[in-house]
Design an enzyme around this catalytic site. Structure first.
Site, short mmCIF file in Angstrom:
data_model
loop_
_atom_site.label_atom_id
_atom_site.label_comp_id
_atom_site.label_asym_id
_atom_site.label_seq_id
_atom_site.Cartn_x
_atom_site.Cartn_y
_atom_site.Cartn_z
N ASP A 187 -125.19 0.87 -42.13
CA ASP A 187 -126.01 0.00 -41.30
C ASP A 187 -125.26 -1.31 -41.09
O ASP A 187 -124.75 -1.90 -42.04
CB ASP A 187 -127.34 -0.32 -41.97
CG ASP A 187 -128.22 0.92 -42.20
OD1 ASP A 187 -127.83 2.02 -41.77
OD2 ASP A 187 -129.29 0.75 -42.80
N ASP A 205 -134.77 3.76 -48.94
CA ASP A 205 -133.35 3.49 -48.72
C ASP A 205 -132.74 3.03 -50.03
O ASP A 205 -133.29 2.15 -50.70
CB ASP A 205 -133.15 2.40 -47.67
CG ASP A 205 -133.02 2.95 -46.26
OD1 ASP A 205 -132.90 4.18 -46.09
OD2 ASP A 205 -133.02 2.13 -45.32
#
Length: 128
Positions: A81, A114
């Site tokens: 990310d 996550d």
């Protein structure tokens, strides 16, 4: 739509910084957990977590390295990310290697976890 397709659409919503689409992807009592850091339960709590972050960002880019769906429909993705902060928010670029786990029920995200290096993320943010 397959669970993989739902998660891919969810990632696209993040990349568009579309808070409404992100929140709508969750079940009403959905759970979002950044393991080792924060947990949000329910759509309004998820909105309260996601909206301030997204408003501070210029761009969001998630590169999925590997993805899989279990026989039970759980979607796993290994990804990188990249968050580019707006100049007024510090202008930093934050990069996080992430392992995501998405549990879906009736086409909605019931639980999303996550896993990433929280301390490295905080250091990139200048928090520690």
């Amino acid at each position: 739509m397959s669970n993989l397709a739902i998660v891919r659409a969810f990632i696209a919503a993040w990349e568009r910084r579309d808070v409404d689409a992100i929140v709508a992807a969750f079940a009403p009592d959905g759970v979002y957990i950044n393991v080792g850091w924060s947990e949000s339960r329910g759509r309004e709590a998820i909105r309260a977590t996601v909206a301030p972050l997204l408003s501070s960002l210029e761009t969001v880019s998630w590169t999925v390295r590997h993805e899989a769906e279990t026989a039970a429909g759980v979607v796993l993705n290994e990804r990188t990310d990249v968050f580019v902060m707006r100049a007024e928010a510090g202008g930093r670029t934050i990069v996080a290697d992430v392992m995501g786990v998405f549990e879906l029920e009736d086409g909605l995200i019931a639980r999303w976890r996550d896993y990433f290096d929280v301390e490295a993320f905080k250091a990139q943010m200048g928090w520690g």
